[in-house]
Design an enzyme around this catalytic site. Sequence first.
Site, PDB file in Angstrom:
ATOM      1  N   MET A   1       0.806  -1.218   0.000  1.00  0.00           N
ATOM      2  CA  MET A   1       0.000   0.000   0.000  1.00  0.00           C
ATOM      3  C   MET A   1       0.843   1.273   0.000  1.00  0.00           C
ATOM      4  O   MET A   1       0.499   2.246   0.678  1.00  0.00           O
ATOM      5  CB  MET A   1      -0.976  -0.029   1.179  1.00  0.00           C
ATOM      6  CG  MET A   1      -1.922  -1.210   1.143  1.00  0.00           C
ATOM      7  SD  MET A   1      -2.699  -1.459  -0.478  1.00  0.00           S
ATOM      8  CE  MET A   1      -4.409  -1.350  -0.037  1.00  0.00           C
ATOM      9  N   ARG A   2       1.940   1.278  -0.735  1.00  0.00           N
ATOM     10  CA  ARG A   2       2.737   2.499  -0.917  1.00  0.00           C
ATOM     11  C   ARG A   2       2.860   2.774  -2.401  1.00  0.00           C
ATOM     12  O   ARG A   2       3.052   1.839  -3.187  1.00  0.00           O
ATOM     13  CB  ARG A   2       4.161   2.324  -0.345  1.00  0.00           C
ATOM     14  CG  ARG A   2       4.238   2.006   1.120  1.00  0.00           C
ATOM     15  CD  ARG A   2       3.730   3.108   2.005  1.00  0.00           C
ATOM     16  NE  ARG A   2       4.450   4.367   1.865  1.00  0.00           N
ATOM     17  CZ  ARG A   2       4.046   5.496   2.429  1.00  0.00           C
ATOM     18  NH1 ARG A   2       2.935   5.540   3.138  1.00  0.00           N
ATOM     19  NH2 ARG A   2       4.744   6.598   2.264  1.00  0.00           N
TER      20      ARG A   2
ATOM     21  N   HIS B   1      -4.897  -5.691  -8.328  1.00  0.00           N
ATOM     22  CA  HIS B   1      -5.784  -4.628  -7.852  1.00  0.00           C
ATOM     23  C   HIS B   1      -7.210  -5.174  -7.801  1.00  0.00           C
ATOM     24  O   HIS B   1      -7.642  -5.868  -8.722  1.00  0.00           O
ATOM     25  CB  HIS B   1      -5.696  -3.421  -8.795  1.00  0.00           C
ATOM     26  CG  HIS B   1      -6.529  -2.270  -8.345  1.00  0.00           C
ATOM     27  ND1 HIS B   1      -6.144  -1.427  -7.314  1.00  0.00           N
ATOM     28  CD2 HIS B   1      -7.744  -1.839  -8.738  1.00  0.00           C
ATOM     29  CE1 HIS B   1      -7.075  -0.513  -7.122  1.00  0.00           C
ATOM     30  NE2 HIS B   1      -8.071  -0.746  -7.963  1.00  0.00           N
TER      31      HIS B   1
ATOM     32  N   ASP C   1      -2.190   2.556 -10.360  1.00  0.00           N
ATOM     33  CA  ASP C   1      -3.110   1.535 -10.877  1.00  0.00           C
ATOM     34  C   ASP C   1      -3.274   1.619 -12.391  1.00  0.00           C
ATOM     35  O   ASP C   1      -4.381   1.484 -12.932  1.00  0.00           O
ATOM     36  CB  ASP C   1      -4.474   1.626 -10.166  1.00  0.00           C
ATOM     37  CG  ASP C   1      -4.333   1.335  -8.668  1.00  0.00           C
ATOM     38  OD1 ASP C   1      -3.462   0.539  -8.294  1.00  0.00           O
ATOM     39  OD2 ASP C   1      -5.084   1.932  -7.877  1.00  0.00           O
TER      40      ASP C   1
HETATM   41  C1  GAR Z   1      -5.856  -7.376  -2.320  1.00  0.00           C
HETATM   42  O1  GAR Z   1      -7.240  -7.441  -2.520  1.00  0.00           O
HETATM   43  C2  GAR Z   1      -5.205  -6.496  -3.349  1.00  0.00           C
HETATM   44  O2  GAR Z   1      -5.846  -6.536  -4.586  1.00  0.00           O
HETATM   45  C3  GAR Z   1      -5.352  -5.142  -2.725  1.00  0.00           C
HETATM   46  O3  GAR Z   1      -5.083  -5.353  -1.368  1.00  0.00           O
HETATM   47  C4  GAR Z   1      -5.504  -6.663  -1.000  1.00  0.00           C
HETATM   48  C5  GAR Z   1      -4.381  -7.339  -0.276  1.00  0.00           C
HETATM   49  O4  GAR Z   1      -4.847  -8.518   0.291  1.00  0.00           O
HETATM   50  N1  GAR Z   1      -4.454  -4.195  -3.303  1.00  0.00           N
HETATM   51  C6  GAR Z   1      -4.766  -2.921  -3.485  1.00  0.00           C
HETATM   52  O5  GAR Z   1      -5.833  -2.435  -3.146  1.00  0.00           O
HETATM   53  C7  GAR Z   1      -3.684  -2.096  -4.159  1.00  0.00           C
HETATM   54  N2  GAR Z   1      -4.217  -0.858  -4.606  1.00  0.00           N
HETATM   55  P1  GAR Z   1      -3.838  -9.605   0.859  1.00  0.00           P
HETATM   56  O6  GAR Z   1      -2.864  -8.873   1.783  1.00  0.00           O
HETATM   57  O7  GAR Z   1      -4.703 -10.557   1.619  1.00  0.00           O
HETATM   58  O8  GAR Z   1      -3.142 -10.238  -0.305  1.00  0.00           O
END
Ligand code: GAR
Length: 205
Positions: free
Chosen positions: A94-95, A113, A149
């Site tokens: 998330m960076r 994503h 994204d």
């Molecule tokens: C996932 O759903 C991924 O797509 C999202 O964070 C979640 C991580 O889940 N990523 C984003 O939103 C990036 N912009 P996880 O830690 O259980 O893999």
Amino acid sequence: MKGGRLKTCVLISGSGTNLQALIDACAAPDFPAEIVLVISNRADAGGLDRARRAGIPTRIIPHKDYASREAFDAAIDAALRAAGVEFVCLAGFMRLLTAGFVNQWRDRLINIHPSLLPAFKGIDAVEQALAAGVSKTGCTVHFVRPEMDAGPILLQAEVPVEVADTSETLHDRIRQAEHRCYPEALRLISAGKVRVDGESVMFSE
Ligand code: GAR
């Protein structure tokens, strides 16, 4: 395996269920990639335990320890190079990465994503889908470009939105799709079946 397995690093910030899906896929002896390093920017990321259980080296690189995004990204880049990493998967990292880092790893850096890009970019993609009242959303695996994204799309999977969905139930359903897509994307790339031509992805047999 001819040429060896693609040395992959997974960058995480959270629970790491996508990391787990990649770990499970890489456990198959004929899978063409291996995870050689997991990096988290948060010491409390649940995914770190998943990596440790699988015997994968981990690094915690807290973004708060660095004065600038450039310095943080330079620390990640150094860790990747020290571990001989060839390919990077962002899995709930998330960076925002700097353009310098992204261009350094261009076409060797993918992200997952929780929406059908280009719809619902940003950190609250699942909430945005619910608020928009769409009947379908999904997940996207894409090569990373400096814009958030954005980048050539590799795989997408559609997921229905149910009337009673909360962001948790919908995100759970999207995660199930992600856990199928992300290992498949890494398999296709590491088996040499994907070529990036500018902003397009080409597949070969
Ligand atoms: C996932 O759903 C991924 O797509 C999202 O964070 C979640 C991580 O889940 N990523 C984003 O939103 C990036 N912009 P996880 O830690 O259980 O893999």
